[in-house]
Design a protein around this motif. Structure first.
Motif, PDB file in Angstrom:
ATOM      1  N   ASP A 123       0.822  -1.201   0.000  1.00  0.00           N
ATOM      2  CA  ASP A 123       0.000   0.000   0.000  1.00  0.00           C
ATOM      3  C   ASP A 123       0.857   1.251   0.000  1.00  0.00           C
ATOM      4  N   SER A 124       1.789   1.342   0.953  1.00  0.00           N
ATOM      5  CA  SER A 124       2.575   2.557   1.106  1.00  0.00           C
ATOM      6  C   SER A 124       3.795   2.280   1.971  1.00  0.00           C
ATOM      7  N   THR A 125       4.786   3.167   1.871  1.00  0.00           N
ATOM      8  CA  THR A 125       5.976   3.086   2.714  1.00  0.00           C
ATOM      9  C   THR A 125       6.183   4.419   3.421  1.00  0.00           C
ATOM     10  N   PHE A 126       6.782   4.340   4.611  1.00  0.00           N
ATOM     11  CA  PHE A 126       7.090   5.517   5.411  1.00  0.00           C
ATOM     12  C   PHE A 126       8.467   5.336   6.036  1.00  0.00           C
ATOM     13  N   PRO A 127       9.238   6.411   6.182  1.00  0.00           N
ATOM     14  CA  PRO A 127      10.490   6.288   6.931  1.00  0.00           C
ATOM     15  C   PRO A 127      10.193   5.908   8.383  1.00  0.00           C
ATOM     16  N   LEU A 128      11.171   5.298   9.043  1.00  0.00           N
ATOM     17  CA  LEU A 128      10.996   4.905  10.444  1.00  0.00           C
ATOM     18  C   LEU A 128      10.566   6.085  11.303  1.00  0.00           C
ATOM     19  N   ASP A 129      11.130   7.252  11.042  1.00  0.00           N
ATOM     20  CA  ASP A 129      10.795   8.433  11.835  1.00  0.00           C
ATOM     21  C   ASP A 129       9.332   8.840  11.683  1.00  0.00           C
ATOM     22  N   GLN A 130       8.667   8.343  10.634  1.00  0.00           N
ATOM     23  CA  GLN A 130       7.268   8.677  10.407  1.00  0.00           C
ATOM     24  C   GLN A 130       6.347   7.486  10.715  1.00  0.00           C
ATOM     25  N   ALA A 131       6.731   6.704  11.714  1.00  0.00           N
ATOM     26  CA  ALA A 131       5.893   5.573  12.123  1.00  0.00           C
ATOM     27  C   ALA A 131       4.500   6.034  12.511  1.00  0.00           C
ATOM     28  N   ALA A 132       4.404   7.234  13.087  1.00  0.00           N
ATOM     29  CA  ALA A 132       3.085   7.757  13.468  1.00  0.00           C
ATOM     30  C   ALA A 132       2.190   7.903  12.237  1.00  0.00           C
ATOM     31  N   ALA A 133       2.749   8.396  11.138  1.00  0.00           N
ATOM     32  CA  ALA A 133       1.971   8.550   9.912  1.00  0.00           C
ATOM     33  C   ALA A 133       1.566   7.183   9.351  1.00  0.00           C
ATOM     34  N   ALA A 134       2.451   6.195   9.477  1.00  0.00           N
ATOM     35  CA  ALA A 134       2.134   4.849   9.014  1.00  0.00           C
ATOM     36  C   ALA A 134       0.956   4.273   9.797  1.00  0.00           C
ATOM     37  N   HIS A 135       0.954   4.484  11.117  1.00  0.00           N
ATOM     38  CA  HIS A 135      -0.152   3.980  11.928  1.00  0.00           C
ATOM     39  C   HIS A 135      -1.442   4.753  11.657  1.00  0.00           C
ATOM     40  N   ALA A 136      -1.318   6.047  11.391  1.00  0.00           N
ATOM     41  CA  ALA A 136      -2.505   6.825  11.044  1.00  0.00           C
ATOM     42  C   ALA A 136      -3.117   6.299   9.747  1.00  0.00           C
ATOM     43  N   ARG A 137      -2.259   5.902   8.816  1.00  0.00           N
ATOM     44  CA  ARG A 137      -2.744   5.318   7.569  1.00  0.00           C
ATOM     45  C   ARG A 137      -3.506   4.022   7.853  1.00  0.00           C
ATOM     46  N   MET A 138      -2.969   3.177   8.720  1.00  0.00           N
ATOM     47  CA  MET A 138      -3.669   1.941   9.053  1.00  0.00           C
ATOM     48  C   MET A 138      -4.964   2.231   9.807  1.00  0.00           C
ATOM     49  N   ASP A 139      -4.918   3.174  10.736  1.00  0.00           N
ATOM     50  CA  ASP A 139      -6.114   3.527  11.501  1.00  0.00           C
ATOM     51  C   ASP A 139      -7.234   4.017  10.604  1.00  0.00           C
ATOM     52  N   SER A 140      -6.884   4.650   9.493  1.00  0.00           N
ATOM     53  CA  SER A 140      -7.896   5.214   8.589  1.00  0.00           C
ATOM     54  C   SER A 140      -8.715   4.137   7.895  1.00  0.00           C
ATOM     55  N   GLY A 141      -8.153   2.927   7.794  1.00  0.00           N
ATOM     56  CA  GLY A 141      -8.843   1.844   7.113  1.00  0.00           C
ATOM     57  C   GLY A 141      -8.830   1.953   5.603  1.00  0.00           C
ATOM     58  N   GLY A 142      -8.120   2.921   5.062  1.00  0.00           N
ATOM     59  CA  GLY A 142      -8.125   3.112   3.622  1.00  0.00           C
ATOM     60  C   GLY A 142      -7.047   2.352   2.880  1.00  0.00           C
ATOM     61  N   HIS A 143      -6.200   1.631   3.589  1.00  0.00           N
ATOM     62  CA  HIS A 143      -5.073   0.970   2.930  1.00  0.00           C
ATOM     63  C   HIS A 143      -5.523  -0.288   2.182  1.00  0.00           C
ATOM     64  N   PHE A 144      -4.759  -0.639   1.161  1.00  0.00           N
ATOM     65  CA  PHE A 144      -4.956  -1.866   0.393  1.00  0.00           C
ATOM     66  C   PHE A 144      -3.633  -2.608   0.388  1.00  0.00           C
ATOM     67  N   GLY A 145      -3.550  -3.674   1.172  1.00  0.00           N
ATOM     68  CA  GLY A 145      -2.288  -4.399   1.276  1.00  0.00           C
ATOM     69  C   GLY A 145      -1.470  -3.899   2.454  1.00  0.00           C
ATOM     70  N   LYS A 146      -0.149  -4.031   2.337  1.00  0.00           N
ATOM     71  CA  LYS A 146       0.755  -3.820   3.461  1.00  0.00           C
ATOM     72  C   LYS A 146       1.345  -2.396   3.492  1.00  0.00           C
ATOM     73  N   ILE A 147       1.517  -1.910   4.711  1.00  0.00           N
ATOM     74  CA  ILE A 147       2.226  -0.679   4.992  1.00  0.00           C
ATOM     75  C   ILE A 147       3.583  -1.053   5.548  1.00  0.00           C
TER      76      ILE A 147
END
Length: 333
Positions: A303-327
């Motif tokens: 679905d998407s990639t994020f730098p380690l420093d942006q783990a918060a943004a990665a979790h926000a993406r998962m929390d949104s429920g809009g992802h398709f596949g893996k973050i």
């Protein structure tokens, strides 16, 4: 090789929302007997990470509090009983914690080689979902060629991996999704049928799709009131496998229906299982599934990639429920 003594990691001190995921300095772990130290290139983000962040899924007693259940990278150190030739090898690994970091310790038996043609980001997105789907769909539910399977959460990491394995092993995959767009994505990925559970009754749709025969297996990550509805979807001698309880931890079930149709209800959690069990699963995967990975026939949906420093943004993406596949978190080069 000279290794640093400290590393960046995501190790929240308090539970909360994605904002608690800030980089901190931690000591580089030291591999013990049967373990390797991996310089992490990428780490997969999974629903259990979110649950742990929220304070509802504490790590096992012997696991690090650093988040992360799967990594890919290079082995840079090893316990005394691990062959020296493993140092320098690219691997992906299932771990009980510690993945959101620059270095992570993993049991050698839970590592799988990263073949040419598979990026580190792709490799990091495989272990947790592959181990989970394999142990539940094929070992606990005994899915075989010709079976029909109902998979809830069809566009999640688990769902997309389940679809991929069904395609490889001759199993009909029926999935549920939360929108028409996600249903279309699931079908494009290889699902035989996709049901929008917000606009359709999945029980009735499964009956229609199967000509009233039902499915042989339900792979359920919802729980709660989905369980009795799932049982209505099962054919005689069907198997119901619970792998998560996002919709509730209890359910009321019709016992006589289970008796009449000879249904099997089972389930499992992977993280607390022993290293010996996970090593056995890794060996099965290496023999039965990894050839498809090496040939390029099995890759994760990213679905998407994020730098380690942006783990918060990665979790926000998962929390949104809009992802398709893996973050995936990108940690190193």
């Amino acid at each position: 090789m000279t290794l640093p003594t400290t590393m960046r990691a995501i190790d929240p001190e308090t539970p909360g929302g994605p904002e608690v995921l800030v980089p901190v300095d931690r000591s580089v772990p030291v591999p013990g007997p049967g373990e390797v130290l991996i310089r992490v290139a990428a780490a997969g983000v999974n629903r259990p990470d979110v649950t742990q962040r929220q304070g509802f899924y504490p790590p096992p007693p012997d696991a690090p509090t650093i988040l992360g259940l799967e990594v890919a990278g290079e082995i840079v150190a090893a316990g005394d009983d691990v062959p020296r030739e493993m140092i320098g090898q690219p691997v992906c690994a299932l771990v009980a914690g510690g993945g959101y970091a620059e270095y992570c310790v993993a049991p050698m038996g839970q590592c799988l080689p990263v073949p040419e043609g598979l990026s580190m980001v792709e490799a990091a997105a495989i272990p947790e979902t592959l181990f989970t789907v394999w142990t539940n769909l094929f070992e606990r539910a005994y899915a075989v060629d010709g079976d029909r399977v109902l998979i809830h959460g069809g566009t999640s990491g688990i769902g997309t991996m389940a679809i991929s394995l069904c395609n490889l092993f001759g199993i009909t995959a029926i999935v549920t999704c939360g929108s028409d767009e996600k249903s279309a994505q699931a079908v494009a990925h290889g699902a035989d049928h996709a049901i929008n559970y917000r606009t359709e009754d999945f029980v009735e749709r499964v009956k229609a799709i199967t000509g009233g025969r039902g499915v042989n297996v339900v792979l359920d990550m919802v729980g709660g009131d989905y369980v009795p509805r799932n049982l209505k979807c099962l054919a005689p001698d069907g198997r119901h496998v619970s792998i998560a309880v996002q919709g509730g931890m209890t359910a009321e079930i019709p016992i006589f229906q289970i008796m009449r149709n000879r249904l099997t209800l089972t389930g499992s959690t992977l993280r607390p299982r022993s290293v010996s069990f996970k090593t056995m699963v890794a060996d099965e995967l290496h023999r039965n599934v990894w050839p498809f990975v090496t040939e390029g026939r099995l890759k994760p949906v990213l679905d998407s990639t994020f730098p380690l420093d942006q783990a918060a943004a990665a979790h926000a993406r998962m929390d949104s429920g809009g992802h398709f596949g893996k973050i995936v978190l990108v940690v190193g080069e």
